[in-house]
Scaffold this active site. Structure first.
Site, PDB file in Angstrom:
ATOM      1  N   SER A 179      -3.595 -11.212 -10.900  1.00  0.00           N
ATOM      2  CA  SER A 179      -4.146 -11.826 -12.111  1.00  0.00           C
ATOM      3  C   SER A 179      -4.719 -10.752 -13.032  1.00  0.00           C
ATOM      4  CB  SER A 179      -5.208 -12.874 -11.769  1.00  0.00           C
ATOM      5  OG  SER A 179      -6.191 -12.314 -10.944  1.00  0.00           O
ATOM      6  N   SER A 180      -5.245  -9.656 -12.474  1.00  0.00           N
ATOM      7  CA  SER A 180      -5.816  -8.632 -13.365  1.00  0.00           C
ATOM      8  C   SER A 180      -4.718  -7.847 -14.091  1.00  0.00           C
ATOM      9  CB  SER A 180      -6.794  -7.711 -12.634  1.00  0.00           C
ATOM     10  OG  SER A 180      -6.252  -7.253 -11.440  1.00  0.00           O
ATOM     11  N   TYR A 212     -10.226  -1.326  -0.674  1.00  0.00           N
ATOM     12  CA  TYR A 212      -8.994  -0.779  -1.251  1.00  0.00           C
ATOM     13  C   TYR A 212      -9.194   0.710  -1.546  1.00  0.00           C
ATOM     14  CZ  TYR A 212      -4.899  -0.342  -4.268  1.00  0.00           C
ATOM     15  OH  TYR A 212      -3.704   0.046  -4.814  1.00  0.00           O
ATOM     16  N   ASP A 226       2.517   2.079  -3.269  1.00  0.00           N
ATOM     17  CA  ASP A 226       2.659   2.611  -4.640  1.00  0.00           C
ATOM     18  C   ASP A 226       1.809   3.848  -4.890  1.00  0.00           C
ATOM     19  OD1 ASP A 226       0.328   1.074  -4.734  1.00  0.00           O
ATOM     20  OD2 ASP A 226       0.851   0.013  -6.587  1.00  0.00           O
ATOM     21  N   HIS A 241       0.847  -1.205   0.000  1.00  0.00           N
ATOM     22  CA  HIS A 241       0.000   0.000   0.000  1.00  0.00           C
ATOM     23  C   HIS A 241       0.881   1.254   0.000  1.00  0.00           C
ATOM     24  CE1 HIS A 241      -3.907  -1.935   0.151  1.00  0.00           C
ATOM     25  NE2 HIS A 241      -3.300  -2.877   0.854  1.00  0.00           N
ATOM     26  N   ASP A 256       1.785  -3.299  -9.723  1.00  0.00           N
ATOM     27  CA  ASP A 256       1.513  -4.621 -10.309  1.00  0.00           C
ATOM     28  C   ASP A 256       1.805  -4.629 -11.812  1.00  0.00           C
ATOM     29  OD1 ASP A 256       0.602  -4.955  -7.797  1.00  0.00           O
ATOM     30  OD2 ASP A 256      -1.514  -5.163  -8.338  1.00  0.00           O
ATOM     31  N   LEU A 315      -2.094 -12.030  -6.369  1.00  0.00           N
ATOM     32  CA  LEU A 315      -0.909 -12.262  -7.209  1.00  0.00           C
ATOM     33  C   LEU A 315      -1.044 -11.544  -8.553  1.00  0.00           C
ATOM     34  CD1 LEU A 315      -0.217 -16.058  -6.454  1.00  0.00           C
ATOM     35  CD2 LEU A 315       0.751 -14.046  -5.352  1.00  0.00           C
ATOM     36  N   ALA A 343      -6.359 -13.414  -5.783  1.00  0.00           N
ATOM     37  CA  ALA A 343      -5.627 -13.947  -4.635  1.00  0.00           C
ATOM     38  C   ALA A 343      -4.411 -13.092  -4.304  1.00  0.00           C
ATOM     39  CB  ALA A 343      -5.198 -15.387  -4.913  1.00  0.00           C
TER      40      ALA A 343
HETATM   41  C1  GLA Z   1      -2.923  -4.103  -5.237  1.00  0.00           C
HETATM   42  C2  GLA Z   1      -2.790  -2.909  -6.162  1.00  0.00           C
HETATM   43  C3  GLA Z   1      -1.376  -2.338  -6.134  1.00  0.00           C
HETATM   44  C4  GLA Z   1      -0.899  -2.085  -4.708  1.00  0.00           C
HETATM   45  C5  GLA Z   1      -1.177  -3.300  -3.812  1.00  0.00           C
HETATM   46  C6  GLA Z   1      -0.904  -3.013  -2.366  1.00  0.00           C
HETATM   47  O1  GLA Z   1      -2.136  -5.163  -5.685  1.00  0.00           O
HETATM   48  O2  GLA Z   1      -3.123  -3.264  -7.483  1.00  0.00           O
HETATM   49  O3  GLA Z   1      -1.320  -1.162  -6.909  1.00  0.00           O
HETATM   50  O4  GLA Z   1      -1.471  -0.924  -4.182  1.00  0.00           O
HETATM   51  O5  GLA Z   1      -2.508  -3.746  -3.923  1.00  0.00           O
HETATM   52  O6  GLA Z   1       0.437  -2.767  -2.147  1.00  0.00           O
END
Ligand code: GLA
Length: 385
Positions: free
Chosen positions: A125-126, A220, A35, A33, A170, A123, A121
């Site tokens: 996927s999106s 989120y 980025d 959390h 991500d 990791l 999950a």
């Molecule tokens: C998700 C979001 C990322 C990041 C993480 C938490 O994966 O897509 O941008 O904020 O949560 O670190």
């Protein structure tokens, strides 16, 4: 995988695909959390991900099929699209919409996707399917978009088409990952460096809670809004563009200017987690695996107590790791609210760790976790012309 996907493509669409692409998922070693608060993160692409077989057609139609889900779509090629429900094909459709709005010429095309990442999950996927589609379109239609711009484009899709206020981590990780390397990414400037992800004597494990992530997107976005509010209140006394511009020592002095206690806790996590990433990068580069492990535990504690994005399932895993002789660090990875954890386990204790954790978790939670070794891999690529 690519041969099976190619055959299935021909069977379903009656012509051969023009190319096959693969995009990995990612783990985040530390920097959670962070980025969207302009700090540093340390993700790495993994060897599980998403494959796409794609071929142009002449009937001005976009066809989406996936081996993982029964829903399919066939949409006439038009100037723009909007998200429809929660179907999986919104991700590639959002990328196509973005390409069109940026003025790239596209034709009708047939897409067949398969993924072996656990969905929702933690990791990514999106991000995997978004970056996969963007990379494939750029290659197929000769747009020559750089990997960094592909990551930025995919993030826009997630923010504007899908509606999640995610940061860049991500998409950047799965576009730019390198085999056996952790990435140290400055999410404000996008400056990045690679550090060998070697933990001599230890194996990096991924543990999927197998907990469906209900309401994760709305929570989120709630955390995103809390961070914005914290920044706004702190800006009245401290000029900064991001929460991560503030050091832990500076934060201690100005924290009272955040009026809400919950919001203050969120900001405290961000500021301290950002510092942990710097310390973790130093520990990793110097081969100090135990110090790295301690920082993982510290990160989890902060995410649990201050940011409040963990949960019973993730805490059960990290609690077990903390009592297991031979595990030197563990924490949740990704957005939280379920999803996956990572752990650093002594090589010769991996099997005992798996057996012990499976038993402990199943007794406490009521179903088993999935535990596998993390293999750090390259980012998105063309698998077959
Ligand atoms: C998700 C979001 C990322 C990041 C993480 C938490 O994966 O897509 O941008 O904020 O949560 O670190």
């Amino acid at each position: 995988m690519s041969t099976a996907l190619e055959k299935e493509f021909s069977k379903r669409y009656g012509h051969e695909p023009e190319a096959i692409y693969f995009c990995p998922g990612r783990i985040n070693l530390i920097g959670e959390h962070i980025d969207y608060n302009g700090g540093q993160v340390m993700p790495a692409a993994i060897n599980r991900g998403t494959w796409l077989a794609i071929g142009r057609n002449t009937d001005k139609t976009l066809r989406f099929q996936c081996l993982n889900f029964p829903e399919t779509a066939a949409l006439h090629l038009q100037e723009s699209y909007t998200k429809s429900g929660h179907e999986w094909f919104n991700f590639p459709l959002g990328v196509i919409d973005r390409f069109l709005s940026e003025g790239h010429d596209l034709s009708g095309m047939d897409l067949l996707i398969y993924g072996n990442l656990p969905v929702a999950a933690g990791l990514s996927s999106s991000a995997s399917i978004e970056v996969l589609t963007a990379y494939a379109l750029s290659d197929l239609f000769g747009n020559q978009i750089s990997r960094v711009d592909i990551a930025l484009l995919a993030k826009k899709v997630e923010n504007e088409f899908i509606g999640v206020n995610c940061g860049i981590m991500d998409q950047f990780a799965v576009a730019m990952g390198k085999e056996k390397q952790a990435m140290l990414l400055n999410c404000d400037t996008l400056a990045h460096a690679y550090i060998p992800a070697a933990f001599p004597g230890y194996t990096l494990m991924i543990i999927n809670t197998n907990k469906p992530r209900a309401l994760a997107d709305s929570k989120y976005n709630e955390r995103f809004a809390e961070c914005r509010l914290a920044l706004l209140q702190l800006q009245s006394v401290f000029p900064s563009n991001h929460l991560c511009d503030i050091s832990p020592a500076q934060f201690e002095v100005i924290a009272p200017f955040i009026t809400d206690e919950t919001v203050r806790k969120r900001a405290q996590h961000v500021v301290t987690e950002n510092e942990r990433v710097i310390l973790a990068a130093e520990a990793l580069a110097a081969g100090r695996a135990e110090d790295f492990g301690d920082l993982l535990y510290g990160s989890h504690r902060s995410l649990k107590e201050l940011y409040e994005v963990s949960g019973k399932e993730l805490d059960t895993i990290v609690d077990f790791a903390g009592t297991f002789k031979g595990c030197i660090g563990a924490r949740m990875t990704g957005a939280g609210f379920g999803g996956c954890a990572i752990a650093l386990v002594k090589d010769d204790r991996v099997n005992d760790f798996k057996a012990g954790l499976t038993l402990d978790y199943t007794v406490r939670i009521g179903y088993a976790p999935e535990i596998f070794e993390a293999e750090i891999s390259d980012g998105v690529k063309k698998v077959r012309p």
